[in-house]
Design an enzyme around this catalytic site. Structure first.
Site, PDB file in Angstrom:
ATOM      1  N   GLU A  93     -57.556 -43.282  12.705  1.00 17.57           N
ATOM      2  CA  GLU A  93     -56.709 -42.157  12.282  1.00 17.57           C
ATOM      3  C   GLU A  93     -57.556 -41.075  11.629  1.00 17.57           C
ATOM      4  OE1 GLU A  93     -54.037 -40.667  12.387  1.00 17.57           O
ATOM      5  OE2 GLU A  93     -52.235 -41.874  12.128  1.00 17.57           O
ATOM      6  N   ASP A  94     -57.097 -39.848  11.715  1.00 15.43           N
ATOM      7  CA  ASP A  94     -57.803 -38.769  11.022  1.00 15.43           C
ATOM      8  C   ASP A  94     -57.461 -38.761   9.533  1.00 15.43           C
ATOM      9  OD1 ASP A  94     -55.208 -38.058  11.697  1.00 15.43           O
ATOM     10  OD2 ASP A  94     -55.649 -35.944  11.965  1.00 15.43           O
ATOM     11  N   ASP A 103     -51.737 -40.081   4.628  1.00  9.03           N
ATOM     12  CA  ASP A 103     -51.099 -39.296   3.575  1.00  9.03           C
ATOM     13  C   ASP A 103     -50.077 -40.216   2.891  1.00  9.03           C
ATOM     14  OD1 ASP A 103     -49.298 -37.274   2.395  1.00  9.03           O
ATOM     15  OD2 ASP A 103     -50.398 -35.824   3.577  1.00  9.03           O
ATOM     16  N   SER A 104     -48.834 -40.151   3.316  1.00 13.13           N
ATOM     17  CA  SER A 104     -47.834 -41.064   2.741  1.00 13.13           C
ATOM     18  C   SER A 104     -48.122 -42.514   3.138  1.00 13.13           C
ATOM     19  CB  SER A 104     -46.434 -40.676   3.223  1.00 13.13           C
ATOM     20  OG  SER A 104     -46.291 -40.948   4.599  1.00 13.13           O
ATOM     21  N   GLY A 105     -48.781 -42.695   4.260  1.00 15.82           N
ATOM     22  CA  GLY A 105     -49.027 -44.045   4.779  1.00 15.82           C
ATOM     23  C   GLY A 105     -47.919 -44.545   5.693  1.00 15.82           C
ATOM     24  N   ARG A 140     -57.861 -27.155  14.791  1.00 13.82           N
ATOM     25  CA  ARG A 140     -58.387 -28.494  15.095  1.00 13.82           C
ATOM     26  C   ARG A 140     -59.854 -28.445  15.503  1.00 13.82           C
ATOM     27  NH1 ARG A 140     -54.056 -32.123  15.439  1.00 13.82           N
ATOM     28  NH2 ARG A 140     -52.131 -31.350  16.354  1.00 13.82           N
TER      29      ARG A 140
HETATM   30  C1  PRP Z   1     -51.042 -36.857  10.789  1.00  8.44           C
HETATM   31  C2  PRP Z   1     -52.066 -37.977  10.879  1.00  8.44           C
HETATM   32  C3  PRP Z   1     -51.229 -39.212  10.743  1.00  8.44           C
HETATM   33  C4  PRP Z   1     -50.107 -38.765   9.847  1.00  8.44           C
HETATM   34  C5  PRP Z   1     -50.391 -39.197   8.459  1.00  8.44           C
HETATM   35  O1  PRP Z   1     -50.490 -36.641  12.047  1.00  8.44           O
HETATM   36  O2  PRP Z   1     -52.768 -37.949  12.099  1.00  8.44           O
HETATM   37  O3  PRP Z   1     -50.760 -39.670  11.989  1.00  8.44           O
HETATM   38  O4  PRP Z   1     -50.046 -37.333   9.890  1.00  8.44           O
HETATM   39  O5  PRP Z   1     -49.317 -38.878   7.620  1.00  8.44           O
HETATM   40  P1  PRP Z   1     -48.543 -39.981   6.788  1.00  8.44           P
HETATM   41  O6  PRP Z   1     -49.562 -40.919   6.168  1.00  8.44           O
HETATM   42  O7  PRP Z   1     -47.796 -39.191   5.748  1.00  8.44           O
HETATM   43  O8  PRP Z   1     -47.594 -40.708   7.692  1.00  8.44           O
HETATM   44  P2  PRP Z   1     -49.615 -35.350  12.371  1.00  8.44           P
HETATM   45  O9  PRP Z   1     -48.163 -35.691  12.205  1.00  8.44           O
HETATM   46  O10 PRP Z   1     -50.113 -34.185  11.590  1.00  8.44           O
HETATM   47  O11 PRP Z   1     -49.875 -35.165  13.924  1.00  8.44           O
HETATM   48  P3  PRP Z   1     -51.231 -34.803  14.691  1.00  8.44           P
HETATM   49  O12 PRP Z   1     -52.114 -36.025  14.655  1.00  8.44           O
HETATM   50  O13 PRP Z   1     -50.793 -34.496  16.065  1.00  8.44           O
HETATM   51  O14 PRP Z   1     -51.878 -33.643  14.005  1.00  8.44           O
END
Ligand code: PRP
Length: 180
Positions: A98-99, A102-104, A164
């Protein structure tokens, strides 16, 4: 938001050095095995590409595309799989890439979903960890950097689909620096 107003939080040089370290650690940990790297699109595509090229073990690579859904929330905790894996994960050593966490909630949901498919092992590798935003505990096995509660873009991460492609990671708000 205007990226010119952003502050560089992690430079491309710092990212490269850290990704190299992470790849060395993963290569050691998985020596003698051939793990399946699963990138979570879209954000993880840059990180996974760089990480994979630094590994010294053979790997398979697959991708998932997911979207959080719910009434207007970015991470509702329910993850809809827009594009599923091409191959089976049963009995594979799976490393979810994963990149950012955040909340997990996205990662937790994905881990539950993948675990039900009975891989031999399941670990997580994330470039950026934003622990101040966590809403559910998730185990992060490999972490690149901890970042403050700022909106971060670049190196795969977007704002409304933009930025990006940037080689650095920038904070579009906030004043703190990342910790390696
Ligand atoms: C980002 C990231 C995770 C998620 C993390 O994706 O790649 O999948 O948010 O957030 P969380 O821990 O609060 O669930 P995003 O929805 O931005 O989509 P993307 O990868 O297409 O940019």
């Amino acid at each position: 938001m205007d990226v010119r107003a952003g502050k560089v939080l992690v430079t491309a040089v710092q990212i490269e050095a850290r990704v190299r370290e992470m790849a060395e650690e993963i290569s050691r940990d998985y020596a003698g095995r051939e793990p399946l790297l699963v990138g979570v699109l879209t954000g993880a595509f840059v990180f996974l590409a760089d990480l994979a090229r630094r590994l010294t073990i053979p790997v398979d690579i697959d991708f998932l595309t997911v979207a959080s859904y719910g009434p207007g929330t970015r991470s509702s905790g329910e993850v809809r799989i827009l594009r599923d894996l091409e191959g089976s994960v049963t009995a594979r050593d799976l490393l979810l890439v994963e990149d950012i966490v955040d909340s997990g909630l996205t990662l937790k949901c994905l881990l539950d979903c993948i675990a039900a498919r009975r891989p031999a092992s399941l670990r997580t590798c994330v470039l950026l960890d934003k622990p101040s935003r966590r809403r559910t505990p998730v185990t992060l096995d490999y972490v690149g950097f901890q970042v403050p509660d700022s909106f971060v873009v670049g190196y795969g991460l977007d704002h409304a689909g933009r930025y990006r492609h940037l080689p650095d990671i920038l904070a579009l708000d906030g004043e703190e620096d990342a910790e390696g």
